[in-house]
Design a protein around this motif. Structure first.
Motif, PDB file in Angstrom:
ATOM      1  N   ASP A  81      36.800  97.296 -93.322  1.00 64.28           N
ATOM      2  CA  ASP A  81      37.776  97.265 -92.230  1.00 64.28           C
ATOM      3  C   ASP A  81      37.697  98.484 -91.315  1.00 64.28           C
ATOM      4  O   ASP A  81      37.995  98.395 -90.128  1.00 64.28           O
ATOM      5  CB  ASP A  81      39.206  97.179 -92.796  1.00 64.28           C
ATOM      6  N   ILE A  82      37.310  99.636 -91.860  1.00 64.47           N
ATOM      7  CA  ILE A  82      37.256 100.832 -91.005  1.00 64.47           C
ATOM      8  C   ILE A  82      36.197 100.643 -89.916  1.00 64.47           C
ATOM      9  O   ILE A  82      36.393 101.030 -88.762  1.00 64.47           O
ATOM     10  CB  ILE A  82      37.007 102.131 -91.831  1.00 64.47           C
ATOM     11  N   PHE A  83      35.095  99.992 -90.256  1.00 58.16           N
ATOM     12  CA  PHE A  83      34.037  99.767 -89.263  1.00 58.16           C
ATOM     13  C   PHE A  83      34.441  98.652 -88.298  1.00 58.16           C
ATOM     14  O   PHE A  83      34.213  98.745 -87.091  1.00 58.16           O
ATOM     15  CB  PHE A  83      32.721  99.414 -89.967  1.00 58.16           C
ATOM     16  N   ASN A  84      35.014  97.601 -88.845  1.00 62.73           N
ATOM     17  CA  ASN A  84      35.463  96.499 -87.979  1.00 62.73           C
ATOM     18  C   ASN A  84      36.506  97.000 -86.987  1.00 62.73           C
ATOM     19  O   ASN A  84      36.476  96.651 -85.808  1.00 62.73           O
ATOM     20  CB  ASN A  84      36.067  95.369 -88.817  1.00 62.73           C
ATOM     21  N   ALA A  85      37.430  97.835 -87.476  1.00 62.13           N
ATOM     22  CA  ALA A  85      38.482  98.344 -86.594  1.00 62.13           C
ATOM     23  C   ALA A  85      37.878  99.134 -85.443  1.00 62.13           C
ATOM     24  O   ALA A  85      38.287  98.996 -84.290  1.00 62.13           O
ATOM     25  CB  ALA A  85      39.453  99.216 -87.390  1.00 62.13           C
ATOM     26  N   MET A  86      36.901  99.959 -85.759  1.00 63.05           N
ATOM     27  CA  MET A  86      36.372 100.858 -84.723  1.00 63.05           C
ATOM     28  C   MET A  86      35.392 100.192 -83.763  1.00 63.05           C
ATOM     29  O   MET A  86      35.256 100.627 -82.624  1.00 63.05           O
ATOM     30  CB  MET A  86      35.700 102.063 -85.379  1.00 63.05           C
ATOM     31  N   HIS A  87      34.723  99.145 -84.230  1.00 61.64           N
ATOM     32  CA  HIS A  87      33.637  98.613 -83.396  1.00 61.64           C
ATOM     33  C   HIS A  87      33.855  97.196 -82.881  1.00 61.64           C
ATOM     34  O   HIS A  87      33.059  96.700 -82.107  1.00 61.64           O
ATOM     35  CB  HIS A  87      32.320  98.696 -84.170  1.00 61.64           C
ATOM     36  N   LYS A  88      34.913  96.532 -83.322  1.00 57.00           N
ATOM     37  CA  LYS A  88      35.160  95.165 -82.836  1.00 57.00           C
ATOM     38  C   LYS A  88      36.474  95.137 -82.059  1.00 57.00           C
ATOM     39  O   LYS A  88      37.451  95.740 -82.486  1.00 57.00           O
ATOM     40  CB  LYS A  88      35.263  94.178 -84.015  1.00 57.00           C
ATOM     41  N   ILE A  89      36.474  94.435 -80.964  1.00 55.14           N
ATOM     42  CA  ILE A  89      37.716  94.320 -80.184  1.00 55.14           C
ATOM     43  C   ILE A  89      38.551  93.175 -80.741  1.00 55.14           C
ATOM     44  O   ILE A  89      38.044  92.107 -80.985  1.00 55.14           O
ATOM     45  CB  ILE A  89      37.425  94.088 -78.686  1.00 55.14           C
TER      46      ILE A  89
ATOM     47  N   LEU B   2      28.480  93.651 -88.227  1.00 57.80           N
ATOM     48  CA  LEU B   2      28.312  95.054 -87.858  1.00 57.80           C
ATOM     49  C   LEU B   2      26.829  95.407 -87.827  1.00 57.80           C
ATOM     50  O   LEU B   2      26.052  94.927 -88.642  1.00 57.80           O
ATOM     51  CB  LEU B   2      29.004  95.938 -88.898  1.00 57.80           C
ATOM     52  N   GLU B   6      26.211 100.938 -85.561  1.00 63.70           N
ATOM     53  CA  GLU B   6      27.668 101.133 -85.539  1.00 63.70           C
ATOM     54  C   GLU B   6      28.145 101.842 -86.818  1.00 63.70           C
ATOM     55  O   GLU B   6      29.006 102.724 -86.771  1.00 63.70           O
ATOM     56  CB  GLU B   6      28.372  99.778 -85.393  1.00 63.70           C
ATOM     57  N   THR B  10      29.927 105.652 -87.047  1.00 62.76           N
ATOM     58  CA  THR B  10      31.196 105.997 -87.695  1.00 62.76           C
ATOM     59  C   THR B  10      31.001 107.100 -88.733  1.00 62.76           C
ATOM     60  O   THR B  10      31.769 108.067 -88.786  1.00 62.76           O
ATOM     61  CB  THR B  10      31.800 104.747 -88.376  1.00 62.76           C
ATOM     62  N   TYR B  67      38.674 104.257 -97.217  1.00 66.04           N
ATOM     63  CA  TYR B  67      38.081 104.120 -95.878  1.00 66.04           C
ATOM     64  C   TYR B  67      37.052 105.206 -95.578  1.00 66.04           C
ATOM     65  O   TYR B  67      36.369 105.160 -94.560  1.00 66.04           O
ATOM     66  CB  TYR B  67      39.179 104.132 -94.810  1.00 66.04           C
ATOM     67  N   PHE B 246      39.166 104.710 -77.815  1.00 72.35           N
ATOM     68  CA  PHE B 246      39.421 103.384 -78.386  1.00 72.35           C
ATOM     69  C   PHE B 246      39.067 103.370 -79.872  1.00 72.35           C
ATOM     70  O   PHE B 246      39.856 102.946 -80.721  1.00 72.35           O
ATOM     71  CB  PHE B 246      38.589 102.335 -77.632  1.00 72.35           C
ATOM     72  N   LYS B 247      37.865 103.851 -80.178  1.00 71.32           N
ATOM     73  CA  LYS B 247      37.404 103.809 -81.575  1.00 71.32           C
ATOM     74  C   LYS B 247      38.273 104.684 -82.475  1.00 71.32           C
ATOM     75  O   LYS B 247      38.654 104.293 -83.581  1.00 71.32           O
ATOM     76  CB  LYS B 247      35.943 104.280 -81.653  1.00 71.32           C
ATOM     77  N   ARG B 250      41.648 103.044 -83.099  1.00 75.00           N
ATOM     78  CA  ARG B 250      41.562 101.911 -84.021  1.00 75.00           C
ATOM     79  C   ARG B 250      41.575 102.370 -85.471  1.00 75.00           C
ATOM     80  O   ARG B 250      42.204 101.763 -86.333  1.00 75.00           O
ATOM     81  CB  ARG B 250      40.288 101.114 -83.753  1.00 75.00           C
ATOM     82  N   ALA B 251      40.846 103.461 -85.743  1.00 75.67           N
ATOM     83  CA  ALA B 251      40.827 103.993 -87.106  1.00 75.67           C
ATOM     84  C   ALA B 251      42.246 104.406 -87.510  1.00 75.67           C
ATOM     85  O   ALA B 251      42.699 104.133 -88.622  1.00 75.67           O
ATOM     86  CB  ALA B 251      39.877 105.187 -87.198  1.00 75.67           C
ATOM     87  N   LEU B 254      44.529 101.339 -88.204  1.00 72.56           N
ATOM     88  CA  LEU B 254      44.227 100.714 -89.496  1.00 72.56           C
ATOM     89  C   LEU B 254      44.912 101.481 -90.636  1.00 72.56           C
ATOM     90  O   LEU B 254      45.578 100.896 -91.502  1.00 72.56           O
ATOM     91  CB  LEU B 254      42.700 100.703 -89.708  1.00 72.56           C
TER      92      LEU B 254
END
Lengths: 89, 450
Positions: A81-89, B2, B6, B10, B67, B246-247, B250-251, B254
């Motif tokens: 989820d950490i990657f999905n959150a950061m890289h997917k809109i 992914l 990407e 991260t 995470y 943005f990135k 998002r982190a 979450l």
């Protein structure tokens, strides 16, 4: 639940075998795997399913990190989820 | 699906560019603790904080491991203590109960030793403000904030005048530690109720019982992203910052959602602030220099900071519908290695810092000034900042430390995240008559929107 395993370090024989062996020991299934050499560093990314692993993700993370130290590479497992959150809109 | 790129991006942000969750702050309402009996109030405050926050530190550790992202600070903010302690004026007793609860829960700081006096002070609030120096010097983890101005009310100059004295006394009571009590005291205009960052965090009176607010950070990530486009024009620079913000946001979102779920609390907000630390590679000043300034403080600093602040907000707003807190770039002098260097070499002065506060989040933050600065000058610094906030419809704040026994050019060391700072010059001419007039600076015309 799925997680991302990343292995980064100096390339040497047996890393894939060691990592996948350790994952197998904990009931973790590898769903996808890719590897590349980036700036002389071996980089392997695995998408894994940890729903059959009896350990908490935090504990698993600690074990893999420790194994990585023994093998001389950095091994980490993170919830996808950490990657999905950061890289997917 | 992914991509490897990407995933590596991260990991690099976390490993090499200091991306972290800067603070998880649990807001706790203490209104149910208002009692006629002082000892009962203290007991209830202690029990409520401990009950709500006992799982905060282990939950944060668990999330951090799952995470793979560091969570630096675990904090609690509570309802304004000026209200909770009013029935028996036992403010100091409550401060000590908060401090004990913070130590029992293993958290870094507990905020909410707070009064909201932007229009007027009641007699019990005035009494409360006078307890701040003792409360801060007699506790380790308690943080205090006072709102002295708002767009709707204007600037309460009586409170401003009093806060100059409170800051000075707080410094004197902790003289042997460089006046560190002042590092735990913020004077606000337009204070926000859901700020996760210390020292200004408190759980506002419009907030619920228990709420998780998260502050993200990542000056290093923004700087690294800008390094990859050295020839870009400023529109492109803004675009790069936006995408990075943005990135980062998002982190944060979450982690905030998951933390709220596990703690049985509401998810409040994500604060998008770019908050620096004294570590190399974690500096807001260095972002401005990467954009093209020889040193932060040079002409052009305000414009570059305005661009940065706006782009951070736009990227963050796209990333989360729960954006709140202060949300912008922080410029705390002692906590940013680039700001420290610029001030030490004379490139960055108080007047430029004040201009910068008109376009970024918060205000004159963690600035060390000479120990012999008068109460009236400190009050006037607060009034200037409050005017910027009230006229420009934004939050501003003052957290200055008049370092006892030290003068311009000397350094003060606070240690840890609070860092170190050179003592900078303050305009020597007196505003004493202006401050002594008291009263209220009326609200600006744009407050009258109804």
């Amino acid at each position: 639940m799925r997680a991302i395993v990343s292995v980064i370090g100096k390339d040497k024989p047996g890393i894939i075998a060691a990592v996948s062996g350790a994952l197998y020991e904990h009931g973790i299934n590898i769903e996808d795997i890719s590897q590349t050499i980036m700036q002389e560093y071996f980089t392997m990314i695995m998408l894994v399913d940890i729903s059959r692993c009896p350990l908490e993700l935090a504990e698993l993370s600690r074990i893999l990190e420790e194994k990585g130290r023994q093998w001389g590479v950095s091994v980490r497992i993170q919830h996808e989820d950490i990657f999905n959150a950061m890289h997917k809109i | 699906m992914l991509t490897s790129k990407e995933i590596i991006e991260t990991i690099n942000m976390i490993d090499n560019q200091h991306l972290d969750i800067r603070a998880i702050t649990l807001g706790i309402s203490l209104f149910a603790c208002i009692r006629g009996n002082a000892a009962e109030t203290e007991r209830c405050v202690y029990d409520t904080v401990c009950r709500r926050a006992e799982k905060l530190v282990p939950t944060a550790a668990m999330l951090s491991a799952e995470y793979g992202i560091p969570i630096v600070n675990k904090r609690v903010s509570v309802s304004p203590i000026s209200l909770i302690g009013a029935p028996n004026s036992n403010y100091i007793g409550i401060a000590k109960a908060l401090d004990r609860a913070a130590a029992a829960c293993g958290i870094d700081f507990i905020g909410g030793y707070t009064a909201l006096v932007h229009k007027a002070m009641t007699s019990y609030e005035e009494e409360f403000l006078n307890t701040i120096p003792e409360a801060l010097s007699g506790t380790e983890k308690v943080c205090s904030s006072v709102n002295v101005a708002s767009v709707r009310a204007g600037i309460n100059m009586d409170a401003v005048a009093l806060m100059g004295k409170v800051i000075k006394k707080s410094a004197e009571l902790t003289a042997e530690k460089g006046g560190i009590a002042c590092a735990k005291l913020v004077v606000f205009a337009n204070a926000v109720e859901d700020n996760p960052f210390m020292a200004g965090a408190f759980n506002g009176i419009g907030e619920g019982d228990c709420v998780v607010n998260v502050g993200v950070s990542g000056p290093g990530v923004v700087k690294k992203a800008l390094e990859s486009c050295p020839g870009a024009d400023l529109t492109e620079v803004a675009e790069v910052i936006k995408k990075t913000a943005f990135k980062i946001t998002r982190a944060g979102e979450l982690v905030a959602r998951e933390a709220a779920k596990r703690l049985g609390a509401q998810f409040g907000i994500v604060d998008l602030s770019l908050a620096p630390t004294p570590v190399l590679g974690d500096s807001v000043a260095h972002i401005l220099e990467e954009i093209g300034l020889e040193s932060v403080g040079a002409c052009g600093t305000t414009a570059a900071l305005a661009l940065l602040n706006d782009a951070v907000k736009k990227g963050g707003t796209m990333a989360s519908s729960r954006v709140g807190g202060l949300s912008g770039a922080f410029i705390p002098m002692s906590e940013d290695i680039g700001m420290i260097e610029a001030a030490a070499k004379g490139a960055l002065k108080l007047e430029k810092l004040e201009a910068m506060t008109a376009v970024c989040s918060v205000g004159l933050d963690m600035i060390a000034i000479p120990g012999d600065t008068s109460c009236e000058v400190i009050s006037a610094i607060i009034a200037d900042e409050a005017a910027i906030g009230v006229v420009n419809n934004k939050t501003t704040a003052v957290r200055v430390i008049p370092v006892p026994g030290k003068g311009v050019g000397e350094f003060v060391e606070f240690g840890g995240l609070l860092g170190r700072a050179p003592i900078i010059a303050v305009n020597p001419y007196s505003p004493a008559k202006f401050i002594s007039r008291g009263g209220r600076i009326p609200a600006p015309i744009h407050s009258n929107k109804n």
